[in-house]
Design a protein around this motif. Structure first.
Motif, PDB file in Angstrom:
ATOM      1  N   LEU A  73       0.690  -1.211  -0.064  1.00  0.00           N
ATOM      2  CA  LEU A  73      -0.208   0.081   0.103  1.00  0.00           C
ATOM      3  C   LEU A  73       0.923   1.244   0.037  1.00  0.00           C
ATOM      4  O   LEU A  73       0.415   2.145  -0.702  1.00  0.00           O
ATOM      5  CB  LEU A  73      -0.921  -0.115   1.200  1.00  0.00           C
ATOM      6  CG  LEU A  73      -1.754  -1.133   1.160  1.00  0.00           C
ATOM      7  CD1 LEU A  73      -2.884  -1.066   2.546  1.00  0.00           C
ATOM      8  CD2 LEU A  73      -2.950  -0.985  -0.037  1.00  0.00           C
ATOM      9  N   ILE A  74       2.170   1.264   0.776  1.00  0.00           N
ATOM     10  CA  ILE A  74       2.819   2.338   0.556  1.00  0.00           C
ATOM     11  C   ILE A  74       3.247   2.607  -0.761  1.00  0.00           C
ATOM     12  O   ILE A  74       3.370   3.779  -1.105  1.00  0.00           O
ATOM     13  CB  ILE A  74       4.173   2.004   1.709  1.00  0.00           C
ATOM     14  CG1 ILE A  74       3.495   2.365   3.235  1.00  0.00           C
ATOM     15  CG2 ILE A  74       5.194   3.229   1.535  1.00  0.00           C
ATOM     16  CD1 ILE A  74       4.806   1.979   4.230  1.00  0.00           C
ATOM     17  N   GLY A 127       2.602   6.803  -5.073  1.00  0.00           N
ATOM     18  CA  GLY A 127       2.691   7.565  -6.231  1.00  0.00           C
ATOM     19  C   GLY A 127       1.862   8.731  -6.241  1.00  0.00           C
ATOM     20  O   GLY A 127       1.960   9.378  -7.291  1.00  0.00           O
ATOM     21  N   LEU A 128       1.083   9.143  -5.207  1.00  0.00           N
ATOM     22  CA  LEU A 128      -0.118  10.410  -5.345  1.00  0.00           C
ATOM     23  C   LEU A 128       0.711  11.370  -4.615  1.00  0.00           C
ATOM     24  O   LEU A 128       0.146  12.530  -4.752  1.00  0.00           O
ATOM     25  CB  LEU A 128      -1.133   9.936  -4.438  1.00  0.00           C
ATOM     26  CG  LEU A 128      -2.086   8.597  -4.900  1.00  0.00           C
ATOM     27  CD1 LEU A 128      -3.130   8.384  -4.144  1.00  0.00           C
ATOM     28  CD2 LEU A 128      -2.653   8.945  -6.299  1.00  0.00           C
ATOM     29  N   LEU A 129       1.905  11.083  -3.984  1.00  0.00           N
ATOM     30  CA  LEU A 129       2.630  12.415  -3.362  1.00  0.00           C
ATOM     31  C   LEU A 129       3.276  13.250  -4.577  1.00  0.00           C
ATOM     32  O   LEU A 129       3.668  12.829  -5.605  1.00  0.00           O
ATOM     33  CB  LEU A 129       3.702  11.796  -2.677  1.00  0.00           C
ATOM     34  CG  LEU A 129       3.411  10.902  -1.383  1.00  0.00           C
ATOM     35  CD1 LEU A 129       4.809  10.465  -0.856  1.00  0.00           C
ATOM     36  CD2 LEU A 129       2.684  11.902  -0.375  1.00  0.00           C
ATOM     37  N   PRO A 130       3.298  14.587  -4.205  1.00  0.00           N
ATOM     38  CA  PRO A 130       3.831  15.352  -5.136  1.00  0.00           C
ATOM     39  C   PRO A 130       5.539  15.071  -5.460  1.00  0.00           C
ATOM     40  O   PRO A 130       6.220  14.756  -4.568  1.00  0.00           O
ATOM     41  CB  PRO A 130       4.020  16.826  -4.302  1.00  0.00           C
ATOM     42  CG  PRO A 130       2.761  16.531  -3.510  1.00  0.00           C
ATOM     43  CD  PRO A 130       2.811  15.216  -3.005  1.00  0.00           C
ATOM     44  N   GLY A 131       5.971  15.153  -6.644  1.00  0.00           N
ATOM     45  CA  GLY A 131       7.088  14.532  -6.997  1.00  0.00           C
ATOM     46  C   GLY A 131       7.613  13.373  -7.192  1.00  0.00           C
ATOM     47  O   GLY A 131       8.647  13.095  -7.527  1.00  0.00           O
ATOM     48  N   TYR A 134      -0.339   6.373   7.371  1.00  0.00           N
ATOM     49  CA  TYR A 134       0.598   6.973   8.548  1.00  0.00           C
ATOM     50  C   TYR A 134       1.975   7.405   7.627  1.00  0.00           C
ATOM     51  O   TYR A 134       2.281   8.274   7.989  1.00  0.00           O
ATOM     52  CB  TYR A 134       0.682   6.332   9.596  1.00  0.00           C
ATOM     53  CG  TYR A 134       1.946   6.958  10.548  1.00  0.00           C
ATOM     54  CD1 TYR A 134       1.845   8.165  11.312  1.00  0.00           C
ATOM     55  CD2 TYR A 134       3.155   6.213  10.509  1.00  0.00           C
ATOM     56  CE1 TYR A 134       2.851   8.617  11.952  1.00  0.00           C
ATOM     57  CE2 TYR A 134       4.097   6.890  11.353  1.00  0.00           C
ATOM     58  CZ  TYR A 134       4.193   8.116  11.995  1.00  0.00           C
ATOM     59  OH  TYR A 134       5.170   8.465  12.772  1.00  0.00           O
ATOM     60  N   SER A 135       2.538   6.267   7.247  1.00  0.00           N
ATOM     61  CA  SER A 135       3.832   6.434   6.597  1.00  0.00           C
ATOM     62  C   SER A 135       3.982   7.435   5.469  1.00  0.00           C
ATOM     63  O   SER A 135       4.592   8.287   5.259  1.00  0.00           O
ATOM     64  CB  SER A 135       4.352   4.950   6.075  1.00  0.00           C
ATOM     65  OG  SER A 135       4.456   4.135   7.308  1.00  0.00           O
ATOM     66  N   VAL A 136       3.001   7.257   4.373  1.00  0.00           N
ATOM     67  CA  VAL A 136       2.831   8.007   3.428  1.00  0.00           C
ATOM     68  C   VAL A 136       2.462   9.416   3.698  1.00  0.00           C
ATOM     69  O   VAL A 136       2.867  10.618   3.099  1.00  0.00           O
ATOM     70  CB  VAL A 136       1.851   7.500   2.380  1.00  0.00           C
ATOM     71  CG1 VAL A 136       1.730   8.601   1.076  1.00  0.00           C
ATOM     72  CG2 VAL A 136       2.314   6.323   1.571  1.00  0.00           C
ATOM     73  N   GLY A 137       1.614   9.709   4.738  1.00  0.00           N
ATOM     74  CA  GLY A 137       1.216  11.062   5.278  1.00  0.00           C
ATOM     75  C   GLY A 137       2.312  11.734   5.877  1.00  0.00           C
ATOM     76  O   GLY A 137       2.327  13.008   5.611  1.00  0.00           O
ATOM     77  N   SER A 138       3.086  10.831   6.489  1.00  0.00           N
ATOM     78  CA  SER A 138       4.261  11.630   7.030  1.00  0.00           C
ATOM     79  C   SER A 138       4.921  12.482   6.067  1.00  0.00           C
ATOM     80  O   SER A 138       5.827  13.266   6.400  1.00  0.00           O
ATOM     81  CB  SER A 138       5.343  10.665   7.756  1.00  0.00           C
ATOM     82  OG  SER A 138       4.362   9.948   8.860  1.00  0.00           O
ATOM     83  N   THR A 168       8.728  -1.120  -0.528  1.00  0.00           N
ATOM     84  CA  THR A 168       8.910  -2.445  -1.142  1.00  0.00           C
ATOM     85  C   THR A 168       9.857  -3.380  -0.170  1.00  0.00           C
ATOM     86  O   THR A 168       9.790  -4.560  -0.162  1.00  0.00           O
ATOM     87  CB  THR A 168       9.314  -2.256  -2.877  1.00  0.00           C
ATOM     88  OG1 THR A 168       8.369  -1.667  -3.170  1.00  0.00           O
ATOM     89  CG2 THR A 168       9.604  -3.789  -3.405  1.00  0.00           C
ATOM     90  N   ALA A 169      11.181  -2.716   0.200  1.00  0.00           N
ATOM     91  CA  ALA A 169      11.996  -3.250   0.946  1.00  0.00           C
ATOM     92  C   ALA A 169      11.492  -3.849   2.283  1.00  0.00           C
ATOM     93  O   ALA A 169      12.009  -4.521   2.874  1.00  0.00           O
ATOM     94  CB  ALA A 169      13.316  -2.630   1.136  1.00  0.00           C
ATOM     95  N   SER A 170      10.319  -3.425   2.586  1.00  0.00           N
ATOM     96  CA  SER A 170       9.693  -3.821   4.083  1.00  0.00           C
ATOM     97  C   SER A 170       9.262  -5.063   3.971  1.00  0.00           C
ATOM     98  O   SER A 170       8.924  -5.819   4.900  1.00  0.00           O
ATOM     99  CB  SER A 170       8.631  -2.845   4.113  1.00  0.00           C
ATOM    100  OG  SER A 170       8.903  -1.457   4.383  1.00  0.00           O
ATOM    101  N   TYR A 171       9.204  -5.552   2.659  1.00  0.00           N
ATOM    102  CA  TYR A 171       8.739  -6.981   2.638  1.00  0.00           C
ATOM    103  C   TYR A 171       9.915  -8.131   3.160  1.00  0.00           C
ATOM    104  O   TYR A 171       9.742  -9.247   3.489  1.00  0.00           O
ATOM    105  CB  TYR A 171       8.354  -7.457   1.099  1.00  0.00           C
ATOM    106  CG  TYR A 171       7.065  -7.218   0.652  1.00  0.00           C
ATOM    107  CD1 TYR A 171       5.900  -7.749   1.177  1.00  0.00           C
ATOM    108  CD2 TYR A 171       7.101  -6.026  -0.391  1.00  0.00           C
ATOM    109  CE1 TYR A 171       4.768  -7.151   0.747  1.00  0.00           C
ATOM    110  CE2 TYR A 171       5.765  -5.853  -0.630  1.00  0.00           C
ATOM    111  CZ  TYR A 171       4.620  -6.406  -0.256  1.00  0.00           C
ATOM    112  OH  TYR A 171       3.588  -5.952  -0.708  1.00  0.00           O
ATOM    113  N   ALA A 172      11.245  -7.393   3.395  1.00  0.00           N
ATOM    114  CA  ALA A 172      12.154  -8.053   4.012  1.00  0.00           C
ATOM    115  C   ALA A 172      11.766  -8.405   5.422  1.00  0.00           C
ATOM    116  O   ALA A 172      12.263  -9.539   6.106  1.00  0.00           O
ATOM    117  CB  ALA A 172      13.379  -7.506   3.794  1.00  0.00           C
TER     118      ALA A 172
END
Length: 292
Positions: A104-105, A110-114, A164-168, A241-245
Motif C-alpha cells: 500500500l505504501i 505515487g500520489l505524492l507530489p514529485g 501514516y507512513s505516506v502521510g508523514s 517495497t524493501a519492507s517485505y524483508a
C-alpha cells in the motif's frame, strides 16, 4: 542529509520490525492495550533521553497540534490493531494481511507530489507480496470464518500504517523529535483504554519482561525514529517495497530461536523478496536519473 543516507537509516526500522512477532509472542498473555502502554512508555522515554542529549526538545514547541494528533493516531492505531489481530486470529494469516502495508505504501506514494509510480515498483511490490505469502502461508491451514474479526483488524492495521507512513511525507519539515510526543501520548491513551476495557495481566517472568522491554526499545521504540527519517527524506517507494524483508527476517529469527525449521519455501521466498527489492531499486534509480 542525502536521500540515500536517509533511506539507509529507514532500513534500520525494517530490521527492528523483523523482531516484532518474536517479541510479541514472548510478551503473551499481556493484553494489547496494556502492551501498547508499556512499550510506548519505553519508546517515549528512549526519545526523551535522545532529545536531552541532542538538545532537540525545544523544537517540539513549534510543532502544530494536528501533527501530534496525526502521529499519535498512526502509532497507537497500528499497534493496537496489530496486537489485537494476533490475539483474534492465527498469526500466519493475520500477519499476511497486516503485511499488505508495504504494498500500500508503494502504491499510495505515487500520489505524492514529485513522486511517480513506475512499472518496476509495481512488479517489485507483487514479487515481494508473493514472497511474504510463501513465508506466512506456507504449510498453513488457510483462512477460516471464525477468525474474521482478526482478519479485519489486520486489514485495518495495514491501512493505518501505510496511511501514516505516506502521510508523514507531507510533514517533511516537522522534526523527528515529534515522535517522542507521539509515543508518550500513545502510552497515555493506551493506559486509559486498558483500564476501561481490559483485565490487567502483566508479562510473566524474566522472559516475558525481557521480550516486552525489547519491544519498547526496538520495534516499538527506536524503529519509529529511524522510520520517520526514512519516509520523510529518503526513497519512500524503495523503503515500502524493501519492507517485505521484514517477514523474511522475522522467519529467520524464529529459525534461529528454534521455533521454525528452514525449508525450500523459505529459500524461494528469499529469492522473490530480493528480486522485488531489486526491481524497486532499479525503478527508483531510473526515476532519479530522469529528475537530474
Amino acid at each position: 542529509m542525502t536521500r540515500s543516507r536517509a533511506t539507509a537509516i529507514g532500513f534500520v526500522a525494517i530490521l527492528l520490525w523483523a523482531l516484532l512477532a518474536l517479541f510479541t509472542v514472548g510478551s503473551a498473555p499481556t493484553p494489547p492495550l496494556l502492551l501498547n502502554a508499556i512499550c510506548f512508555a519505553i519508546g517515549g522515554g528512549l526519545g526523551l533521553v535522545w532529545g536531552l542529549v541532542t538538545g532537540n526538545l525545544n523544537a517540539l514547541r513549534e510543532v502544530p497540534f494536528r501533527v501530534y494528533a496525526f502521529g499519535t493516531i498512526g502509532l497507537f492505531g497500528y499497534h493496537a490493531l496489530y496486537f489485537s489481530a494476533l490475539r483474534n486470529a492465527p498469526a500466519a494469516e493475520a500477519g499476511l494481511i497486516a503485511y499488505l502495508w508495504p504494498l500500500l505504501i508503494v502504491l499510495m506514494s505515487g500520489l505524492l507530489p514529485g513522486e511517480h509510480l513506475r512499472g518496476g515498483h509495481l512488479v517489485g511490490a507483487v514479487l515481494g507480496l508473493g514472497g511474504a505469502a510463501l513465508i506466512i502461508l506456507g504449510g498453513g491451514s488457510g483462512f477460516e470464518a471464525a477468525h474474521v474479526k482478526g482478519y479485519l483488524l489486520a486489514a485495518a492495521c495495514a491501512l493505518t500504517w501505510s496511511t501514516y507512513s505516506v502521510g508523514s511525507r507531507r510533514f517533511g519539515d516537522i522534526p523527528t523529535a515529534s515522535v517522542i510526543v507521539f509515543c508518550i501520548a500513545s502510552a497515555i491513551l493506551s493506559a486509559g483504554l486498558h483500564v476501561a476495557l481490559e483485565e490487567t495481566v502483566w508479562p510473566i517472568g524474566t522472559g516475558g519482561w525481557a521480550a516486552t522491554l525489547a519491544l519498547g526499545l526496538g520495534p516499538v521504540g527506536l524503529a519509529f525514529y529511524v522510520w520517520d527519517i526514512g519516509v520523510k527524506r529518503g526513497d519512500i517507494q524503495l523503503l515500502g517495497t524493501a519492507s517485505y524483508a521484514a517477514p523474511l527476517l522475522s522467519t529467520l529469527a524464529l529459525v534461529a530461536a528454534g521455533f521454525a525449521a528452514p525449508s525450500w519455501t523459505l529459500a524461494l521466498a528469499a529469492f522473490l523478496i530480493t528480486a522485488g527489492a531489486a526491481c524497486a531499486a532499479f525503478a527508483s534509480k531510473a526515476a532519479g536519473k530522469n529528475k537530474s
